[in-house]
Design a protein around this motif. Sequence first.
Motif, PDB file in Angstrom:
ATOM      1  N   PRO A  57       0.846  -1.212   0.000  1.00 17.74           N
ATOM      2  CA  PRO A  57       0.000   0.000   0.000  1.00 17.74           C
ATOM      3  C   PRO A  57       0.875   1.253   0.000  1.00 17.74           C
ATOM      4  CG  PRO A  57      -0.777  -1.591   1.605  1.00 17.74           C
ATOM      5  CD  PRO A  57       0.555  -2.092   1.152  1.00 17.74           C
ATOM      6  N   HIS A  58       0.443   2.253  -0.759  1.00 19.29           N
ATOM      7  CA  HIS A  58       1.201   3.497  -0.827  1.00 19.29           C
ATOM      8  C   HIS A  58       1.188   4.195   0.522  1.00 19.29           C
ATOM      9  CE1 HIS A  58       1.866   3.279  -5.108  1.00 19.29           C
ATOM     10  NE2 HIS A  58       2.367   4.516  -5.126  1.00 19.29           N
ATOM     11  N   ASP A  59       2.382   4.499   0.996  1.00 22.03           N
ATOM     12  CA  ASP A  59       2.521   5.286   2.212  1.00 22.03           C
ATOM     13  C   ASP A  59       3.059   6.671   1.830  1.00 22.03           C
ATOM     14  OD1 ASP A  59       5.058   4.660   1.411  1.00 22.03           O
ATOM     15  OD2 ASP A  59       5.553   3.406   3.155  1.00 22.03           O
ATOM     16  N   ALA A  60       3.512   7.421   2.814  1.00 18.64           N
ATOM     17  CA  ALA A  60       4.013   8.767   2.545  1.00 18.64           C
ATOM     18  C   ALA A  60       5.188   8.747   1.587  1.00 18.64           C
ATOM     19  CB  ALA A  60       4.398   9.448   3.865  1.00 18.64           C
ATOM     20  N   ALA A  61       6.093   7.795   1.791  1.00 15.89           N
ATOM     21  CA  ALA A  61       7.268   7.700   0.912  1.00 15.89           C
ATOM     22  C   ALA A  61       6.856   7.383  -0.516  1.00 15.89           C
ATOM     23  CB  ALA A  61       8.237   6.650   1.432  1.00 15.89           C
ATOM     24  N   GLY A  62       5.893   6.425  -0.674  1.00 16.78           N
ATOM     25  CA  GLY A  62       5.446   6.052  -2.010  1.00 16.78           C
ATOM     26  C   GLY A  62       4.778   7.209  -2.732  1.00 16.78           C
ATOM     27  N   TYR A  63       3.903   7.923  -2.041  1.00 16.15           N
ATOM     28  CA  TYR A  63       3.251   9.065  -2.666  1.00 16.15           C
ATOM     29  C   TYR A  63       4.259  10.177  -3.013  1.00 16.15           C
ATOM     30  CZ  TYR A  63      -1.532   7.427  -1.893  1.00 16.15           C
ATOM     31  OH  TYR A  63      -2.711   6.718  -1.939  1.00 16.15           O
ATOM     32  N   THR A  64       5.201  10.416  -2.077  1.00 16.03           N
ATOM     33  CA  THR A  64       6.186  11.488  -2.305  1.00 16.03           C
ATOM     34  C   THR A  64       7.022  11.201  -3.547  1.00 16.03           C
ATOM     35  OG1 THR A  64       6.285  11.975   0.058  1.00 16.03           O
ATOM     36  CG2 THR A  64       8.121  12.736  -1.312  1.00 16.03           C
ATOM     37  N   VAL A  65       7.514   9.958  -3.656  1.00 19.02           N
ATOM     38  CA  VAL A  65       8.352   9.615  -4.804  1.00 19.02           C
ATOM     39  C   VAL A  65       7.544   9.659  -6.099  1.00 19.02           C
ATOM     40  CG1 VAL A  65       9.706   7.769  -5.869  1.00 19.02           C
ATOM     41  CG2 VAL A  65       9.957   8.257  -3.441  1.00 19.02           C
ATOM     42  N   THR A  66       6.319   9.164  -6.065  1.00 23.09           N
ATOM     43  CA  THR A  66       5.484   9.186  -7.274  1.00 23.09           C
ATOM     44  C   THR A  66       5.226  10.607  -7.749  1.00 23.09           C
ATOM     45  OG1 THR A  66       4.410   7.115  -6.603  1.00 23.09           O
ATOM     46  CG2 THR A  66       3.279   8.482  -8.240  1.00 23.09           C
ATOM     47  N   VAL A  67       4.845  11.480  -6.797  1.00 27.55           N
ATOM     48  CA  VAL A  67       4.588  12.874  -7.168  1.00 27.55           C
ATOM     49  C   VAL A  67       5.860  13.555  -7.674  1.00 27.55           C
ATOM     50  CG1 VAL A  67       3.911  15.135  -6.269  1.00 27.55           C
ATOM     51  CG2 VAL A  67       2.623  13.086  -5.615  1.00 27.55           C
ATOM     52  N   LEU A  68       7.013  13.245  -7.014  1.00 26.64           N
ATOM     53  CA  LEU A  68       8.283  13.857  -7.441  1.00 26.64           C
ATOM     54  C   LEU A  68       8.661  13.409  -8.848  1.00 26.64           C
ATOM     55  CD1 LEU A  68      10.811  15.528  -6.820  1.00 26.64           C
ATOM     56  CD2 LEU A  68      11.833  13.455  -5.820  1.00 26.64           C
ATOM     57  N   VAL A 101      16.390  15.168 -15.432  1.00 28.64           N
ATOM     58  CA  VAL A 101      15.021  14.686 -15.241  1.00 28.64           C
ATOM     59  C   VAL A 101      14.949  13.176 -15.439  1.00 28.64           C
ATOM     60  CG1 VAL A 101      12.696  14.771 -16.217  1.00 28.64           C
ATOM     61  CG2 VAL A 101      13.958  16.884 -15.812  1.00 28.64           C
ATOM     62  N   LEU A 102      15.615  12.658 -16.458  1.00 25.37           N
ATOM     63  CA  LEU A 102      15.613  11.213 -16.698  1.00 25.37           C
ATOM     64  C   LEU A 102      16.272  10.470 -15.535  1.00 25.37           C
ATOM     65  CD1 LEU A 102      15.019   8.817 -18.549  1.00 25.37           C
ATOM     66  CD2 LEU A 102      17.231   9.206 -19.650  1.00 25.37           C
ATOM     67  N   ALA A 103      17.358  11.020 -14.988  1.00 21.83           N
ATOM     68  CA  ALA A 103      18.025  10.376 -13.853  1.00 21.83           C
ATOM     69  C   ALA A 103      17.098  10.314 -12.639  1.00 21.83           C
ATOM     70  CB  ALA A 103      19.301  11.138 -13.510  1.00 21.83           C
ATOM     71  N   VAL A 104      16.375  11.420 -12.366  1.00 21.52           N
ATOM     72  CA  VAL A 104      15.436  11.434 -11.241  1.00 21.52           C
ATOM     73  C   VAL A 104      14.317  10.424 -11.462  1.00 21.52           C
ATOM     74  CG1 VAL A 104      13.739  12.841 -10.006  1.00 21.52           C
ATOM     75  CG2 VAL A 104      15.966  13.810 -10.604  1.00 21.52           C
ATOM     76  N   GLY A 138      13.490   7.145  -9.189  1.00 23.79           N
ATOM     77  CA  GLY A 138      12.159   6.962  -8.615  1.00 23.79           C
ATOM     78  C   GLY A 138      11.546   5.634  -9.025  1.00 23.79           C
ATOM     79  N   GLU A 139      11.714   5.223 -10.283  1.00 27.79           N
ATOM     80  CA  GLU A 139      11.191   3.950 -10.748  1.00 27.79           C
ATOM     81  C   GLU A 139      11.843   2.775 -10.015  1.00 27.79           C
ATOM     82  OE1 GLU A 139       8.658   3.218 -13.208  1.00 27.79           O
ATOM     83  OE2 GLU A 139       8.284   5.265 -12.527  1.00 27.79           O
ATOM     84  N   VAL A 140      13.148   2.874  -9.816  1.00 22.20           N
ATOM     85  CA  VAL A 140      13.843   1.800  -9.077  1.00 22.20           C
ATOM     86  C   VAL A 140      13.321   1.728  -7.639  1.00 22.20           C
ATOM     87  CG1 VAL A 140      16.073   1.076  -8.155  1.00 22.20           C
ATOM     88  CG2 VAL A 140      15.907   1.907 -10.512  1.00 22.20           C
ATOM     89  N   PHE A 141      13.124   2.880  -7.000  1.00 26.86           N
ATOM     90  CA  PHE A 141      12.616   2.900  -5.625  1.00 26.86           C
ATOM     91  C   PHE A 141      11.222   2.285  -5.558  1.00 26.86           C
ATOM     92  CE2 PHE A 141      10.044   4.947  -2.363  1.00 26.86           C
ATOM     93  CZ  PHE A 141      10.802   4.713  -1.223  1.00 26.86           C
ATOM     94  N   LEU A 142      10.333   2.645  -6.467  1.00 23.95           N
ATOM     95  CA  LEU A 142       8.973   2.119  -6.463  1.00 23.95           C
ATOM     96  C   LEU A 142       8.958   0.626  -6.755  1.00 23.95           C
ATOM     97  CD1 LEU A 142       7.077   4.996  -8.334  1.00 23.95           C
ATOM     98  CD2 LEU A 142       7.098   4.534  -5.874  1.00 23.95           C
ATOM     99  N   SER A 183       1.674   3.729 -11.721  1.00 26.41           N
ATOM    100  CA  SER A 183       0.544   4.451 -12.314  1.00 26.41           C
ATOM    101  C   SER A 183       1.080   5.516 -13.268  1.00 26.41           C
ATOM    102  CB  SER A 183      -0.319   5.085 -11.211  1.00 26.41           C
ATOM    103  OG  SER A 183      -1.434   5.751 -11.781  1.00 26.41           O
ATOM    104  N   GLY A 184       0.928   6.788 -12.889  1.00 22.06           N
ATOM    105  CA  GLY A 184       1.387   7.858 -13.767  1.00 22.06           C
ATOM    106  C   GLY A 184       2.886   7.933 -13.891  1.00 22.06           C
ATOM    107  N   ASP A 185       3.624   7.280 -12.993  1.00 14.91           N
ATOM    108  CA  ASP A 185       5.078   7.316 -13.084  1.00 14.91           C
ATOM    109  C   ASP A 185       5.586   6.618 -14.344  1.00 14.91           C
ATOM    110  OD1 ASP A 185       3.989   5.155 -11.169  1.00 14.91           O
ATOM    111  OD2 ASP A 185       5.896   4.300 -11.880  1.00 14.91           O
ATOM    112  N   VAL A 186       4.805   5.653 -14.862  1.00 14.80           N
ATOM    113  CA  VAL A 186       5.189   4.988 -16.113  1.00 14.80           C
ATOM    114  C   VAL A 186       5.153   5.987 -17.268  1.00 14.80           C
ATOM    115  CG1 VAL A 186       4.586   3.170 -17.748  1.00 14.80           C
ATOM    116  CG2 VAL A 186       4.364   2.761 -15.291  1.00 14.80           C
TER     117      VAL A 186
END
Length: 398
Positions: free
Chosen positions: A48-59, A74-77, A81-85, A93-96
């Motif tokens: 389940p998405h927690d604060a860390a998951g939401y923060t990384v996704t939004v970032l 931007v690509l590096a960030v 983020g993709e590796v962390f998720l 979701s939208g991170d893809v």
Amino acid sequence: MSFRIRDLRIWLGGHPQVPDGIVAALLVVLTLVDLAQDTAFPGHTYTPHDAAGYTVTVLVIAVLTVRQRFPMSVLAVVLCGEVFLAVGNYQTSGDVFAFLIAVYTVAAHLPLARSALAGLVSLAVLVTLMIGSDDGFFSLIADLGLFAGVWWLGRSLRLRRSYLAELEDRAARLEKARFADARTARVEERSRIARELHDVVAHHVSVMTVQAGAARRIMERDPASAREAVETIEQVGRTTLSEMRRIVGVLRTERDPAASAAELTPQPGTQDLTGLVEQIRETGLAVQMRVDGEPRDLSTGVDLAVYRLVQEALTNCLKHAGPHARAWVHLKYSDRALTLEVADDGRGASEATCADPGPGHGLVGMRERVALYGGELRIGPRAGGGFEVRARFPLEVK
């Protein structure tokens, strides 16, 4: 309305972070709505998405705002983020979409070497994450095809922009070259006009000066001849003004609809030499004219050049050869050339005569006119005294 749209497009082109920020904000909202529904694919159990998951996704999505200014960063960030998720087993979701947009941006805004390197790194990360997931082989092939298509789309658009920029640059260079050629042509035309004005003014003013001097000397003892000289001055003055209006008319941007018919008369040529000689004779200079051979139809340029050459030479004879001088004009036509001779005996002249007009445009104008039509010009002393002007114009063989 069209001007406002064009101005808006120009402004957005100078501030790309504005449309990118709007797209990123919409994607963040849609992603949060999607994650709030907590839907998962069958067979997958996500953390389940927690604060860390939401923060990384939004970032990962929000960083797209500066994608055109810092595409590699931007690509590096996004990759981090993709590796962390993926490691945290969070639902994607939208991170893809952010990942695909970042890959497209690198391909569309960076040179081939850097974009290819970034594409290979992104491909390696994508393959590693997909191998560690439970997706099947066909899903892997589809994702790789989507990745390759996005990268190729970015490269194609970059090549198209480069091609259009090259076309615009070439068009700008051609436009500058066209303006430069037009400016050069105007300069050459003005130089030609200056020579024309010199020929016309020098000849007619010389005639008027001689006539005025003669009228002054005989005014008391021979009023009739003095009146005739004044009438000649008036006629020559009118002719001078008419020719000057015609020559300077090429500098006008608009033609006067009420222009007189005299301004539209053809340029003088060899057929007008008889009248020119008669005009010179009226000033007191004894001039003889002879034409040998069968007269030929000359081109307009050569015809005018011959006339101006005779006019310039006789004008200088009138000014410098002395009051008792004699002059000769000889035209000789052959199958291949037209030979022109203007000579004087130089009586009463100690230094300069018709071939030596002193500093000015006369001699230069003669040489330029003859050289323009591939002719030859000789100016020098004449056997037996005086000077002569000898020009040879090549003619087309019939």
